[in-house]
Design an enzyme around this catalytic site. Structure first.
Site, PDB file in Angstrom:
ATOM      1  N   ASP A  45       0.834  -1.212   0.000  1.00  0.00           N
ATOM      2  CA  ASP A  45       0.000   0.000   0.000  1.00  0.00           C
ATOM      3  C   ASP A  45       0.869   1.262   0.000  1.00  0.00           C
ATOM      4  O   ASP A  45       0.347   2.378  -0.061  1.00  0.00           O
ATOM      5  CB  ASP A  45      -1.041  -0.016   1.129  1.00  0.00           C
ATOM      6  N   SER A  46       2.208   1.081   0.004  1.00  0.00           N
ATOM      7  CA  SER A  46       3.102   2.221  -0.243  1.00  0.00           C
ATOM      8  C   SER A  46       2.792   2.846  -1.600  1.00  0.00           C
ATOM      9  O   SER A  46       3.192   3.977  -1.872  1.00  0.00           O
ATOM     10  CB  SER A  46       4.569   1.779  -0.198  1.00  0.00           C
ATOM     11  N   ASP A  84      -1.139  -6.195  -0.284  1.00  0.00           N
ATOM     12  CA  ASP A  84      -1.458  -5.635   1.036  1.00  0.00           C
ATOM     13  C   ASP A  84      -2.967  -5.486   1.228  1.00  0.00           C
ATOM     14  O   ASP A  84      -3.666  -4.987   0.326  1.00  0.00           O
ATOM     15  CB  ASP A  84      -0.846  -4.236   1.162  1.00  0.00           C
ATOM     16  N   LYS A 112      -0.829  -9.615   2.803  1.00  0.00           N
ATOM     17  CA  LYS A 112      -0.095  -9.129   3.974  1.00  0.00           C
ATOM     18  C   LYS A 112      -0.994  -8.190   4.743  1.00  0.00           C
ATOM     19  O   LYS A 112      -1.754  -7.420   4.151  1.00  0.00           O
ATOM     20  CB  LYS A 112       1.190  -8.413   3.543  1.00  0.00           C
ATOM     21  N   GLU A 114      -1.055  -5.690   8.618  1.00  0.00           N
ATOM     22  CA  GLU A 114      -0.205  -5.097   9.653  1.00  0.00           C
ATOM     23  C   GLU A 114      -0.728  -5.407  11.046  1.00  0.00           C
ATOM     24  O   GLU A 114      -1.931  -5.297  11.306  1.00  0.00           O
ATOM     25  CB  GLU A 114      -0.165  -3.569   9.473  1.00  0.00           C
ATOM     26  N   GLU A 181       9.549  -3.911  10.098  1.00  0.00           N
ATOM     27  CA  GLU A 181       9.812  -2.559   9.593  1.00  0.00           C
ATOM     28  C   GLU A 181      10.348  -1.665  10.712  1.00  0.00           C
ATOM     29  O   GLU A 181       9.737  -1.546  11.789  1.00  0.00           O
ATOM     30  CB  GLU A 181       8.530  -1.938   9.005  1.00  0.00           C
TER      31      GLU A 181
HETATM   32  O1  KIV Z   1       3.546  -1.115   1.478  1.00  0.00           O
HETATM   33  C1  KIV Z   1       4.727  -1.444   1.465  1.00  0.00           C
HETATM   34  O2  KIV Z   1       5.496  -1.130   0.557  1.00  0.00           O
HETATM   35  C2  KIV Z   1       5.226  -2.232   2.580  1.00  0.00           C
HETATM   36  C3  KIV Z   1       6.712  -2.367   2.698  1.00  0.00           C
HETATM   37  C4  KIV Z   1       7.266  -1.145   3.323  1.00  0.00           C
HETATM   38  C5  KIV Z   1       7.097  -3.586   3.435  1.00  0.00           C
HETATM   39  O3  KIV Z   1       4.480  -2.692   3.381  1.00  0.00           O
END
Ligand code: KIV
Length: 257
Positions: A45-46, A84, A112, A114, A181
């Site tokens: 989600d970056s 994510d 993934k 969090e 992280e």
């Molecule tokens: O969203 C993302 O790019 C991430 C990485 C920083 C691991 O979760």
């Protein structure tokens, strides 16, 4: 290989050859990164920040994630595609599973999310449905507003214990790997040595985890407006793009009048 076989090939790398993971958000970069031999392509989600121009990941929606996951999936990479779960889409085990299924339908092979203990039941719901899950502990970008910024984690014995308990809860719920992280190097190294699944570090120092993940724009130098202090660029694409465009403009329009 099936999604399960691919995630299993990541899990068994614990203690072996370090894992190399990168984020990817579109078809051409997914193909190029896969050709480069990366193990995991994370549609993170970056993308909210480095592709969509938001200030942080809290603006990313499920629709954004589905759009970019499907672009990456069209590259049919050998690497495992992890998607994510965006903020506000996994408030309960049932919602987490429904969201995970949508990401898989778009082309993700694993998901993934969090957080630690508070997410364990959600992880269990997803893994029991046959979808591989990667955990994410330490600095949690989806909590950046509550936390008032990006802070290093694992600095005290209490913080370290909380991360260890979270990691164990995620492992018991079936994760095949965990992203660490911004955990200080000593803690990341100590925890990695004691956990049974691979840890994949970002901002945790070198050789502290079982592998590393980088945001692709940090690696390529293509997002020059914010570069995290731990980034290790291998290229300067921003400069290359600016030069190419300047030359194009000069060729088409001639000298500025
Ligand atoms: O969203 C993302 O790019 C991430 C990485 C920083 C691991 O979760």
């Amino acid at each position: 290989m099936t999604a399960h076989q691919k995630s299993e090939s990541i899990r068994v790398r614990k203690g072996g050859r370090p894992l190399a993971a990168l984020t990817a958000y579109d078809y051409p970069s997914a193909r190029l990164l896969d050709e480069g031999g990366v193990d995991v392509l994370l549609v993170g989600d970056s993308l909210g920040m480095v592709v969509l121009g938001f200030p942080d990941t809290t603006h990313v929606t499920l629709a954004h994630m589905l759009h970019h996951i499907s672009a990456v999936a069209r590259a049919k990479p050998r690497a495992l595609i992890v998607g994510d779960l965006p903020i506000h889409t996994y408030a309960s085990p049932a919602q987490a599973l429904a969201t995970a299924r949508e990401l898989v339908a778009a082309g993700a092979e694993a998901v993934k999310l969090e957080g630690g203990i508070r997410q364990a039941e959600k992880v269990r719901a997803i893994t029991q449905a046959g979808i591989p899950v990667m955990g994410h502990l330490g600095m949690l970008p989806q909590r950046v507003l509550e936390e008032g910024g990006y802070h290093k984690k694992g600095k005290t014995p209490e913080q370290t214990e909380a991360i260890r308990e979270g990691a164990q809860a995620l492992i018991d719920a079936g994760v095949f790997a965990i992203v660490f992280e911004s955990i200080i190097p000593e803690t990341a190294r100590q925890l990695s040595a004691s956990l049974s699944v691979p840890t994949i570090g970002i901002g945790c120092g070198e050789n502290t985890c079982d592998g590393e993940i980088a945001v692709i724009t940090d690696l390529l130098g293509s997002y020059p407006w914010f570069v995290p202090p731990f980034a290790k660029p291998e290229a300067d694409l921003a400069d290359g793009i600016r030069k190419a465009v300047t030359q194009y403009v000069a060729r088409i329009s001639g000298p500025k009048v």
